[in-house]
Design a protein around this motif. Structure first.
Motif, short mmCIF file in Angstrom:
data_model
loop_
_atom_site.label_atom_id
_atom_site.label_comp_id
_atom_site.label_asym_id
_atom_site.label_seq_id
_atom_site.Cartn_x
_atom_site.Cartn_y
_atom_site.Cartn_z
N THR A 24 0.82 -1.21 0.00
CA THR A 24 0.00 0.00 0.00
C THR A 24 0.86 1.27 0.00
N SER A 25 2.16 1.11 0.00
CA SER A 25 3.07 2.26 0.06
C SER A 25 3.09 3.00 -1.28
N PRO A 26 3.04 4.34 -1.25
CA PRO A 26 3.10 5.10 -2.50
C PRO A 26 4.49 5.06 -3.14
N VAL A 31 11.75 1.28 -3.58
CA VAL A 31 12.45 0.24 -2.82
C VAL A 31 12.52 -1.05 -3.63
N LEU A 32 11.53 -1.31 -4.47
CA LEU A 32 11.55 -2.50 -5.32
C LEU A 32 12.72 -2.44 -6.30
N THR A 33 12.89 -1.29 -6.95
CA THR A 33 13.99 -1.13 -7.91
C THR A 33 15.33 -1.26 -7.21
N PHE A 34 15.44 -0.70 -6.01
CA PHE A 34 16.70 -0.77 -5.25
C PHE A 34 17.08 -2.22 -4.97
N PHE A 35 16.13 -3.01 -4.50
CA PHE A 35 16.42 -4.41 -4.17
C PHE A 35 16.72 -5.23 -5.43
N MET A 206 26.77 -2.41 -14.31
CA MET A 206 25.57 -1.62 -14.56
C MET A 206 24.70 -1.54 -13.31
N HIS A 207 24.64 -2.63 -12.55
CA HIS A 207 23.81 -2.65 -11.34
C HIS A 207 24.58 -2.18 -10.11
N LEU A 208 25.86 -2.54 -10.02
CA LEU A 208 26.66 -2.11 -8.87
C LEU A 208 26.79 -0.59 -8.81
N LEU A 209 27.13 0.03 -9.92
CA LEU A 209 27.33 1.47 -9.95
C LEU A 209 26.03 2.25 -9.84
N SER A 210 24.90 1.56 -10.02
CA SER A 210 23.60 2.23 -9.89
C SER A 210 23.18 2.39 -8.43
N LEU A 211 23.68 1.53 -7.56
CA LEU A 211 23.25 1.55 -6.15
C LEU A 211 23.49 2.89 -5.46
N PRO A 212 24.67 3.56 -5.65
CA PRO A 212 24.85 4.87 -5.00
C PRO A 212 23.85 5.92 -5.47
N ILE A 217 19.60 10.26 -4.85
CA ILE A 217 18.28 10.76 -5.25
C ILE A 217 17.40 11.03 -4.04
N SER A 218 17.25 10.02 -3.17
CA SER A 218 16.39 10.22 -2.01
C SER A 218 16.73 9.23 -0.90
N PRO A 219 17.77 9.53 -0.11
CA PRO A 219 18.15 8.60 0.96
C PRO A 219 17.09 8.47 2.05
N SER A 220 16.40 9.57 2.36
CA SER A 220 15.37 9.52 3.41
C SER A 220 14.19 8.65 2.98
N LYS A 221 13.81 8.76 1.70
CA LYS A 221 12.70 7.95 1.19
C LYS A 221 13.06 6.47 1.22
N LEU A 222 14.30 6.16 0.83
CA LEU A 222 14.74 4.77 0.82
C LEU A 222 14.75 4.20 2.24
N TRP A 223 15.28 4.96 3.18
CA TRP A 223 15.34 4.50 4.56
C TRP A 223 13.94 4.30 5.15
N LYS A 224 13.04 5.21 4.85
CA LYS A 224 11.67 5.10 5.35
C LYS A 224 10.98 3.86 4.78
N GLU A 225 11.19 3.61 3.49
CA GLU A 225 10.56 2.46 2.86
C GLU A 225 11.14 1.15 3.38
N LEU A 226 12.44 1.15 3.68
CA LEU A 226 13.06 -0.04 4.25
C LEU A 226 12.50 -0.33 5.64
N GLN A 227 12.27 0.70 6.42
CA GLN A 227 11.67 0.53 7.74
C GLN A 227 10.25 -0.01 7.63
N ASN A 228 9.48 0.56 6.71
CA ASN A 228 8.10 0.11 6.52
C ASN A 228 8.05 -1.35 6.08
#
Length: 312
Positions: A24-26, A31-35, A206-212, A217-228
């Motif tokens: 239900t997360s907007p 977070v899906l793309t990150f993983f 291509m995938h390793l260098l994309s992680l940073p 882009i949005s570290p706070s959004k990523l951290w919040k989504e990981l917590q959720n």
């Protein structure tokens, strides 16, 4: 390659839609793309690890066969394409419509390849691309849901209404993602031609260098989504995410193997057929309504793919 693409990628789309329905997360697409990138990078590291003592300074990675600067260009294009591709799901785009719009990659590959990369195509290849494009247009433009959305969007704009049409934004995002993916594919083809078809190295970096880039882009959004995700108590959602990442690893390995042995246009044709197989699975599994125009469009797409196979 056939098993990896049609098995891994079709399974990935199925699990992807399950994840979208469960979350239900907007910001679930972020977070899906990150993983997905994290899992593919981890798999690539294990596959490319070099235990030679001289490789310690390179973190046990083998010597690069492709210059790092070329990897970075491919990283930026692929990251933009993958991220926008998943973000589009946040704008009321169903998987069937998502697949149809992304299928324009074949036409954009030929157009961009001809205009900017000095590519030349046979008459049968051009005819197959035309048939494919017509099929996509028939399936997309005659879709009742999209037609009504386009109409309402036109009326809203003329009335200076600030309401945003979700379908229109999603379609535009997917179009940009398709163009970025086309440029990445053509650039990869040129890189392989110049430095050798080192698809595993290309896939890994291509995938390793994309992680940073996720952190930038949005570290706070990523951290919040990981917590959720991990503290929300939804074990089923976590399992679906892991399964999606696992099938993503299988899928991208198949696609990159294919890219290492064929042209960018051939890759797009094969993936186009795969997309419509996913469309059929999506319609059957999730009960999406499909019109006669969409069936006609699908038949045209498959016909175009067969013609391309014959001409090749």
């Amino acid at each position: 390659i056939f098993s990896l693409i049609f098995g891994g990628c079709c399974s990935n789309v199925f699990v992807l839609e399950k994840f979208i329905k469960q979350s239900t997360s907007p910001n679930k697409s972020f977070v899906l793309t990150f993983f997905q990138f994290l899992f593919v990078a981890a798999n690539g590291y294990v596959r490319n690890i070099d235990m030679n003592k001289n490789s310690i300074k390179r973190l046990y990675l083998p010597q690069l066969k492709i210059p790092l600067r070329r990897h970075w260009i491919n990283v930026l294009l692929s990251f933009i394409s993958s991220t926008l591709n998943n973000i589009a799901f946040s704008f009321d785009i169903s998987v069937p419509i998502h697949i149809i719009i992304r299928s324009l990659g074949t036409a954009t590959t030929m157009i961009i390849g001809y205009l900017f990369f000095n590519k030349r195509y046979s008459l049968n290849q051009i005819m197959s691309a035309i048939i494919l494009t017509i099929g996509v247009m028939v399936a997309t433009l005659n879709n009742k849901r999209n037609s009504s959305s386009i109409t309402s969007n036109f009326i809203d704009n003329n009335n200076n209404n600030n309401n945003t049409n979700q379908d229109g934004i999603g379609a535009m995002i997917l179009l940009i993602a398709t163009i970025a993916g086309t440029l990445a594919g053509l650039y990869t083809e040129i890189t392989f031609f110049k430095y050798g078809r080192h698809w595993e190295e290309n896939l890994f970096f291509m995938h390793l260098l994309s992680l940073p880039l996720f952190m930038i882009i949005s570290p706070s959004k990523l951290w919040k989504e990981l917590q959720n995700l991990f503290y929300g108590g939804n074990t089923q959602l976590q399992m679906t995410l892991l399964l999606n990442c696992f099938t993503q690893v299988i899928c991208v390995n198949g696609v990159n193997r294919l890219a290492g042995n064929s042209t960018s246009l051939t890759v797009n044709i094969v993936l186009l057929v795969r997309k419509f197989v996913s469309l059929i699975i999506s319609v059957i599994a999730f009960g999406y309504p499909i019109s006669a125009a969409e069936v006609t469009g699908a038949l045209l797409v498959f016909s175009g793919a067969l013609l391309y196979s014959y001409s090749s």
